[in-house]
Design an enzyme around this catalytic site. Structure first.
Site, PDB file in Angstrom:
ATOM      1  N   GLY A  20       7.431  -7.669  -8.062  1.00  0.00           N
ATOM      2  CA  GLY A  20       6.347  -8.502  -8.599  1.00  0.00           C
ATOM      3  C   GLY A  20       6.659  -9.111  -9.953  1.00  0.00           C
ATOM      4  O   GLY A  20       5.776  -9.617 -10.646  1.00  0.00           O
TER       5      GLY A  20
ATOM      6  N   HIS B 297       6.192   3.886  -1.387  1.00  0.00           N
ATOM      7  CA  HIS B 297       6.276   2.669  -2.204  1.00  0.00           C
ATOM      8  C   HIS B 297       6.089   3.042  -3.679  1.00  0.00           C
ATOM      9  O   HIS B 297       5.317   3.943  -4.004  1.00  0.00           O
ATOM     10  CB  HIS B 297       5.199   1.660  -1.752  1.00  0.00           C
ATOM     11  CG  HIS B 297       5.403   0.311  -2.367  1.00  0.00           C
ATOM     12  ND1 HIS B 297       4.994   0.018  -3.645  1.00  0.00           N
ATOM     13  CD2 HIS B 297       6.005  -0.809  -1.890  1.00  0.00           C
ATOM     14  CE1 HIS B 297       5.334  -1.241  -3.922  1.00  0.00           C
ATOM     15  NE2 HIS B 297       5.943  -1.761  -2.866  1.00  0.00           N
TER      16      HIS B 297
ATOM     17  N   GLU C  38       4.443   1.713  -5.937  1.00  0.00           N
ATOM     18  CA  GLU C  38       3.050   1.641  -6.415  1.00  0.00           C
ATOM     19  C   GLU C  38       2.286   2.899  -6.012  1.00  0.00           C
ATOM     20  O   GLU C  38       1.425   3.379  -6.747  1.00  0.00           O
ATOM     21  CB  GLU C  38       2.379   0.364  -5.878  1.00  0.00           C
ATOM     22  CG  GLU C  38       2.890  -0.865  -6.634  1.00  0.00           C
ATOM     23  CD  GLU C  38       2.893  -2.165  -5.832  1.00  0.00           C
ATOM     24  OE1 GLU C  38       2.216  -2.234  -4.796  1.00  0.00           O
ATOM     25  OE2 GLU C  38       3.587  -3.108  -6.270  1.00  0.00           O
TER      26      GLU C  38
ATOM     27  N   ASN D 150       4.744  -7.094   3.028  1.00  0.00           N
ATOM     28  CA  ASN D 150       3.849  -6.061   2.502  1.00  0.00           C
ATOM     29  C   ASN D 150       2.705  -6.760   1.773  1.00  0.00           C
ATOM     30  O   ASN D 150       2.894  -7.266   0.663  1.00  0.00           O
ATOM     31  CB  ASN D 150       4.657  -5.164   1.546  1.00  0.00           C
ATOM     32  CG  ASN D 150       3.783  -4.157   0.823  1.00  0.00           C
ATOM     33  OD1 ASN D 150       2.613  -3.966   1.177  1.00  0.00           O
ATOM     34  ND2 ASN D 150       4.331  -3.506  -0.193  1.00  0.00           N
ATOM     35  N   TRP D 151       1.559  -6.815   2.424  1.00  0.00           N
ATOM     36  CA  TRP D 151       0.435  -7.569   1.844  1.00  0.00           C
ATOM     37  C   TRP D 151      -0.300  -6.794   0.750  1.00  0.00           C
ATOM     38  O   TRP D 151      -1.208  -7.326   0.112  1.00  0.00           O
ATOM     39  CB  TRP D 151      -0.555  -7.977   2.955  1.00  0.00           C
ATOM     40  CG  TRP D 151      -0.008  -8.998   3.910  1.00  0.00           C
ATOM     41  CD1 TRP D 151       1.278  -9.497   3.942  1.00  0.00           C
ATOM     42  CD2 TRP D 151      -0.708  -9.660   4.972  1.00  0.00           C
ATOM     43  NE1 TRP D 151       1.408 -10.413   4.956  1.00  0.00           N
ATOM     44  CE2 TRP D 151       0.205 -10.539   5.612  1.00  0.00           C
ATOM     45  CE3 TRP D 151      -2.017  -9.590   5.458  1.00  0.00           C
ATOM     46  CZ2 TRP D 151      -0.156 -11.341   6.693  1.00  0.00           C
ATOM     47  CZ3 TRP D 151      -2.373 -10.390   6.542  1.00  0.00           C
ATOM     48  CH2 TRP D 151      -1.453 -11.259   7.137  1.00  0.00           C
ATOM     49  N   LYS D 152       0.072  -5.547   0.566  1.00  0.00           N
ATOM     50  CA  LYS D 152      -0.536  -4.715  -0.494  1.00  0.00           C
ATOM     51  C   LYS D 152      -2.062  -4.766  -0.380  1.00  0.00           C
ATOM     52  O   LYS D 152      -2.586  -4.837   0.717  1.00  0.00           O
ATOM     53  CB  LYS D 152      -0.037  -5.156  -1.872  1.00  0.00           C
ATOM     54  CG  LYS D 152       1.487  -5.214  -1.927  1.00  0.00           C
ATOM     55  CD  LYS D 152       2.026  -5.334  -3.318  1.00  0.00           C
ATOM     56  CE  LYS D 152       3.552  -5.364  -3.257  1.00  0.00           C
ATOM     57  NZ  LYS D 152       4.198  -5.278  -4.539  1.00  0.00           N
TER      58      LYS D 152
ATOM     59  N   GLY E   1       6.802  -8.760  -0.870  1.00  0.00           N
ATOM     60  CA  GLY E   1       5.422  -8.639  -1.347  1.00  0.00           C
ATOM     61  C   GLY E   1       4.793 -10.007  -1.524  1.00  0.00           C
ATOM     62  O   GLY E   1       4.344 -10.643  -0.566  1.00  0.00           O
ATOM     63  N   GLY E   2       4.787 -10.491  -2.766  1.00  0.00           N
ATOM     64  CA  GLY E   2       4.106 -11.739  -3.121  1.00  0.00           C
ATOM     65  C   GLY E   2       4.388 -12.904  -2.174  1.00  0.00           C
ATOM     66  O   GLY E   2       3.464 -13.593  -1.729  1.00  0.00           O
TER      67      GLY E   2
ATOM     68  N   GLU F 215      14.001  -0.801  -3.401  1.00  0.00           N
ATOM     69  CA  GLU F 215      13.131  -1.662  -4.201  1.00  0.00           C
ATOM     70  C   GLU F 215      13.224  -1.251  -5.671  1.00  0.00           C
ATOM     71  O   GLU F 215      12.490  -0.338  -6.106  1.00  0.00           O
ATOM     72  CB  GLU F 215      11.679  -1.531  -3.735  1.00  0.00           C
ATOM     73  CG  GLU F 215      11.459  -1.965  -2.302  1.00  0.00           C
ATOM     74  CD  GLU F 215      10.046  -2.481  -2.090  1.00  0.00           C
ATOM     75  OE1 GLU F 215       9.905  -3.622  -1.645  1.00  0.00           O
ATOM     76  OE2 GLU F 215       9.074  -1.759  -2.394  1.00  0.00           O
TER      77      GLU F 215
ATOM     78  N   SER G 144      10.827  -9.227  -5.447  1.00  0.00           N
ATOM     79  CA  SER G 144      10.851 -10.665  -5.733  1.00  0.00           C
ATOM     80  C   SER G 144      11.750 -11.471  -4.791  1.00  0.00           C
ATOM     81  O   SER G 144      12.430 -12.411  -5.212  1.00  0.00           O
ATOM     82  CB  SER G 144      11.239 -10.918  -7.193  1.00  0.00           C
ATOM     83  OG  SER G 144      10.291 -10.324  -8.063  1.00  0.00           O
TER      84      SER G 144
HETATM   85  P1  PGA Z   1       7.406  -8.407  -4.429  1.00  0.00           P
HETATM   86  O1  PGA Z   1       7.002  -6.951  -3.861  1.00  0.00           O
HETATM   87  O2  PGA Z   1       8.143  -9.116  -3.330  1.00  0.00           O
HETATM   88  O3  PGA Z   1       6.119  -9.056  -4.801  1.00  0.00           O
HETATM   89  O4  PGA Z   1       8.294  -8.164  -5.614  1.00  0.00           O
HETATM   90  C1  PGA Z   1       7.848  -6.219  -3.021  1.00  0.00           C
HETATM   91  C2  PGA Z   1       7.194  -4.903  -2.661  1.00  0.00           C
HETATM   92  O5  PGA Z   1       6.532  -4.311  -3.524  1.00  0.00           O
HETATM   93  O6  PGA Z   1       7.317  -4.419  -1.522  1.00  0.00           O
END
Ligand code: PGA
Length: 259
Positions: free
Chosen positions: A176, A98, A100, A12-14, A237-238, A170, A216
């Site tokens: 994050g 998600h 966010e 997930n490149w956000k 994500g990251g 999640e 994470s």
């Molecule tokens: P993260 O994000 O791996 O940076 O914790 C995961 C996500 O939000 O899908």
């Protein structure tokens, strides 16, 4: 259960990577991941990079996901993207609900439900995100929170359609933050999710639905998560923005399938 479900590793490149950066990253990933894997690999870049990434990964084992859609068909909805637009450029999966989106953009269980129905109508597989906050966990409300999110998301969706979905657990406190849920914590919730889905589908059997863990995930903790019976992959994500780190996670998924 996990042995019979093909693992999925989704990046997930956000809201990261300009189209030129996305092009470079996907080429790097392609050079690292261009062999056969017994797990599905997905890249989910921002909308503006989907088409470019699609042309780079075409014909490779890497698939394409989007990060959201609007539930209406093509119509006057300035700023929004419909499911058929995504399907047309080769998107197969779409991340919905998600945390966010929920916390910054007023996403709620009703809008997640409408988006899931729209995605399925366009033959896109929804990756439905659920997860509790730290406060909810500390108050012992993990199952209550997840149940509410699952029941809301899957309301009035027929069983055969539910089985086309992917769930991503999640925990918000792990996204994050560098704080991953322990394999035991994650397994406990994944097993609860699997049982809840069976209940929603009115099934007395355990259903082969992929349930991904997100929060994470890195190369160093992926193997211990993937060893859990109800963890069928990761939403990353990251670490998905670093080619070597992401490919280490894919390799951990591949190796877990060999055992
Ligand atoms: P993260 O994000 O791996 O940076 O914790 C995961 C996500 O939000 O899908």
């Amino acid at each position: 259960m996990s042995q019979s479900i093909k693992k999925i590793v989704a990046g997930n490149w956000k809201m990261f990577q300009t189209p030129s950066q996305a092009e470079k990253l996907s080429k790097e990933l392609l050079s690292l991941l261009n062999s056969a894997y017994n797990c599905a690999i997905l890249l989910c870049p921002p909308y503006v990079s989907l088409d470019r990434v699609a042309s780079i990964i075409r014909g490779s084992p890497i698939g394409l996901g989007a990060q959201d859609l609007h539930w209406e068909e093509q119509s006057a909805r300035t700023g929004k993207i419909s499911g058929d637009m995504l399907a047309d450029i080769g998107v197969s999966h779409v991340i919905l609900g998600h945390s966010e989106q929920r916390s910054y953009f007023h996403e709620d269980d009703l809008s997640v439900n409408k988006k899931i129905k729209a995605a399925l109508g366009c033959k896109l597989r929804p990756i439905i995100c659920v997860g509790e906050s730290l406060e909810q966990r500390e108050k012992g409300k993990v199952e209550e929170t997840i149940s509410k999110q699952l029941n809301g998301a899957l309301k009035d969706i027929p069983k055969e359609k539910i089985l086309q979905c992917v769930i991503a657990y999640e925990p918000i406190w792990a996204i994050g933050t560098g704080k991953t849920a322990s394999p035991e914590q994650a397994q406990e919730v994944h097993s609860f999710i699997r049982k809840s889905i069976a209940k929603i589908c009115d099934s007395s059997q355990v259903l082969p639905m992929p349930i991904l863990y997100g929060g994470s995930v890195k190369g160093e903790n992926a193997a211990s998560l993937f060893a859990c019976p109800d963890i069928n992959g990761a939403l990353v994500g990251g670490a998905s923005l670093k080619a070597r780190e992401f490919s280490a996670i894919v390799e951990a998924a591949r190796d877990s399938g060999k055992k």
